[in-house]
Design a protein around this motif. Structure first.
Motif, PDB file in Angstrom:
ATOM      1  N   ARG A  38       6.772 -35.147  28.694  1.00 39.15           N
ATOM      2  CA  ARG A  38       8.009 -35.152  28.056  1.00 39.15           C
ATOM      3  C   ARG A  38       8.991 -35.097  29.539  1.00 39.15           C
ATOM      4  N   GLN A  39      10.136 -35.644  29.453  1.00 39.53           N
ATOM      5  CA  GLN A  39      10.949 -35.512  30.689  1.00 39.53           C
ATOM      6  C   GLN A  39      12.392 -35.227  30.151  1.00 39.53           C
ATOM      7  N   ALA A  40      12.949 -34.355  30.520  1.00 39.60           N
ATOM      8  CA  ALA A  40      14.412 -34.046  30.517  1.00 39.60           C
ATOM      9  C   ALA A  40      15.259 -34.594  31.539  1.00 39.60           C
ATOM     10  N   PRO A  41      16.500 -34.580  31.076  1.00 40.51           N
ATOM     11  CA  PRO A  41      17.318 -34.990  32.444  1.00 40.51           C
ATOM     12  C   PRO A  41      17.426 -34.069  33.512  1.00 40.51           C
ATOM     13  N   GLY A  42      16.982 -34.726  34.702  1.00 41.44           N
ATOM     14  CA  GLY A  42      17.164 -33.580  35.839  1.00 41.44           C
ATOM     15  C   GLY A  42      15.986 -32.954  36.077  1.00 41.44           C
ATOM     16  N   LYS A  43      14.881 -33.143  35.037  1.00 43.93           N
ATOM     17  CA  LYS A  43      13.610 -32.296  35.347  1.00 43.93           C
ATOM     18  C   LYS A  43      12.506 -33.110  35.226  1.00 43.93           C
ATOM     19  N   GLU A  44      11.527 -32.774  35.990  1.00 40.64           N
ATOM     20  CA  GLU A  44      10.207 -33.365  36.203  1.00 40.64           C
ATOM     21  C   GLU A  44       9.567 -33.685  34.917  1.00 40.64           C
ATOM     22  N   ARG A  45       8.731 -34.726  34.846  1.00 40.91           N
ATOM     23  CA  ARG A  45       7.668 -34.974  33.919  1.00 40.91           C
ATOM     24  C   ARG A  45       6.853 -33.796  33.599  1.00 40.91           C
ATOM     25  N   GLU A  46       6.784 -33.418  32.287  1.00 42.29           N
ATOM     26  CA  GLU A  46       5.910 -32.161  32.013  1.00 42.29           C
ATOM     27  C   GLU A  46       4.899 -32.727  31.092  1.00 42.29           C
ATOM     28  N   PHE A  47       3.651 -31.847  31.288  1.00 46.53           N
ATOM     29  CA  PHE A  47       2.575 -32.209  30.218  1.00 46.53           C
ATOM     30  C   PHE A  47       2.999 -31.433  28.789  1.00 46.53           C
ATOM     31  N   VAL A  48       2.679 -32.130  27.813  1.00 49.79           N
ATOM     32  CA  VAL A  48       2.802 -31.525  26.473  1.00 49.79           C
ATOM     33  C   VAL A  48       1.635 -31.288  25.665  1.00 49.79           C
ATOM     34  N   ALA A  49       0.913 -32.452  25.670  1.00 49.96           N
ATOM     35  CA  ALA A  49      -0.494 -32.283  25.014  1.00 49.96           C
ATOM     36  C   ALA A  49      -1.297 -33.346  25.480  1.00 49.96           C
ATOM     37  N   GLY A  50      -2.758 -33.135  25.356  1.00 50.98           N
ATOM     38  CA  GLY A  50      -3.666 -33.967  25.562  1.00 50.98           C
ATOM     39  C   GLY A  50      -4.867 -33.828  24.496  1.00 50.98           C
ATOM     40  N   ILE A  51      -5.419 -35.013  24.705  1.00 47.05           N
ATOM     41  CA  ILE A  51      -6.552 -35.236  23.569  1.00 47.05           C
ATOM     42  C   ILE A  51      -7.767 -36.129  24.282  1.00 47.05           C
ATOM     43  N   SER A  52      -9.004 -35.673  24.188  1.00 53.20           N
ATOM     44  CA  SER A  52     -10.102 -36.173  24.895  1.00 53.20           C
ATOM     45  C   SER A  52     -10.247 -37.588  24.104  1.00 53.20           C
ATOM     46  N   TRP A  53     -11.105 -38.428  24.585  1.00 51.16           N
ATOM     47  CA  TRP A  53     -11.567 -39.738  24.055  1.00 51.16           C
ATOM     48  C   TRP A  53     -11.924 -39.695  22.392  1.00 51.16           C
ATOM     49  N   SER A  54     -12.747 -38.844  22.434  1.00 49.07           N
ATOM     50  CA  SER A  54     -13.342 -38.681  21.141  1.00 49.07           C
ATOM     51  C   SER A  54     -12.233 -38.265  19.699  1.00 49.07           C
ATOM     52  N   GLY A  55     -11.410 -37.307  20.391  1.00 49.46           N
ATOM     53  CA  GLY A  55     -10.648 -36.575  19.526  1.00 49.46           C
ATOM     54  C   GLY A  55     -11.148 -34.990  19.340  1.00 49.46           C
ATOM     55  N   GLY A  56     -12.159 -34.983  19.988  1.00 46.75           N
ATOM     56  CA  GLY A  56     -12.841 -33.592  19.710  1.00 46.75           C
ATOM     57  C   GLY A  56     -12.149 -32.440  20.601  1.00 46.75           C
ATOM     58  N   ARG A  57     -11.517 -32.963  21.474  1.00 45.98           N
ATOM     59  CA  ARG A  57     -10.878 -31.825  22.457  1.00 45.98           C
ATOM     60  C   ARG A  57      -9.468 -31.745  22.636  1.00 45.98           C
ATOM     61  N   THR A  58      -8.609 -31.020  22.387  1.00 45.99           N
ATOM     62  CA  THR A  58      -7.386 -31.078  22.601  1.00 45.99           C
ATOM     63  C   THR A  58      -6.700 -29.960  23.544  1.00 45.99           C
ATOM     64  N   TYR A  59      -5.773 -30.104  23.964  1.00 43.82           N
ATOM     65  CA  TYR A  59      -5.001 -28.903  24.947  1.00 43.82           C
ATOM     66  C   TYR A  59      -3.346 -29.141  25.136  1.00 43.82           C
ATOM     67  N   TYR A  60      -2.719 -28.103  24.765  1.00 40.95           N
ATOM     68  CA  TYR A  60      -1.394 -28.046  24.557  1.00 40.95           C
ATOM     69  C   TYR A  60      -0.742 -27.113  25.726  1.00 40.95           C
ATOM     70  N   ALA A  61       0.590 -27.548  26.169  1.00 40.57           N
ATOM     71  CA  ALA A  61       1.365 -26.760  26.817  1.00 40.57           C
ATOM     72  C   ALA A  61       1.593 -25.357  26.362  1.00 40.57           C
ATOM     73  N   ASP A  62       1.721 -24.557  26.848  1.00 39.73           N
ATOM     74  CA  ASP A  62       2.225 -23.135  26.106  1.00 39.73           C
ATOM     75  C   ASP A  62       3.258 -23.140  25.362  1.00 39.73           C
ATOM     76  N   SER A  63       4.309 -23.951  25.848  1.00 39.38           N
ATOM     77  CA  SER A  63       5.609 -24.065  25.137  1.00 39.38           C
ATOM     78  C   SER A  63       5.615 -24.604  23.665  1.00 39.38           C
ATOM     79  N   VAL A  64       4.463 -25.310  23.623  1.00 36.58           N
ATOM     80  CA  VAL A  64       4.286 -26.250  22.383  1.00 36.58           C
ATOM     81  C   VAL A  64       3.227 -25.922  21.656  1.00 36.58           C
ATOM     82  N   LYS A  65       2.370 -24.866  22.059  1.00 37.31           N
ATOM     83  CA  LYS A  65       1.281 -24.372  21.273  1.00 37.31           C
ATOM     84  C   LYS A  65       1.676 -23.850  19.942  1.00 37.31           C
TER      85      LYS A  65
END
Length: 124
Positions: A38-65
């Motif tokens: 996500r990218q808010a006005p005036g801010k850098e693009r930041e990671f929110v969440a990610g998922i592996s190709w199989s869906g077996g692994r996920t990872y979240y930013a602390d702000s949305v966990k």
């Protein structure tokens, strides 16, 4: 190569929920790991969440966990971001990204493919 199209953004109130979708083209979607940024006005693009190709692994930013959930449906070539308990600070343009890799990637520069973004606005 893969093309990505996000949808599901909108204007909601604090505490509401929203589900973003990212539809991908291409027959090899199942071999791609996906991320939401996500990218808010005036801010850098930041990671929110990610998922592996199989869906077996996920990872979240602390702000949305604990509030956001990423999922991947390889049969539908779609990745989702379920957002709950939304806060005004979640307001941003949300982008999905894809990379053909086995791991979950958290850096924007690691991704080769991006969608056009969808606006999420959370009012207080």
């Amino acid at each position: 190569q893969v093309q990505l199209v996000e949808s599901g953004g909108g204007l909601v109130q604090a505490g509401d929920s929203l589900r973003l979708s990212c539809a991908a083209s291409g027959r090899t979607f199942s071999t791609y790991s996906m991320g939401w940024f996500r990218q808010a006005p005036g801010k850098e693009r930041e990671f929110v969440a990610g998922i592996s190709w199989s869906g077996g692994r996920t990872y979240y930013a602390d702000s949305v966990k604990g509030r956001f959930t990423i999922s991947k449906d390889n049969a539908k070539n779609t990745v989702y971001l379920q957002m709950t308990s939304l806060k005004p600070e979640d307001t941003a343009v949300y982008y999905c990204a894809a990379e053909r890799t086995l791991t979950v990637l958290t850096e924007p520069l690691s991704y080769d493919y991006w969608g056009q973004g969808t606006q999420v606005t959370v009012s207080s």
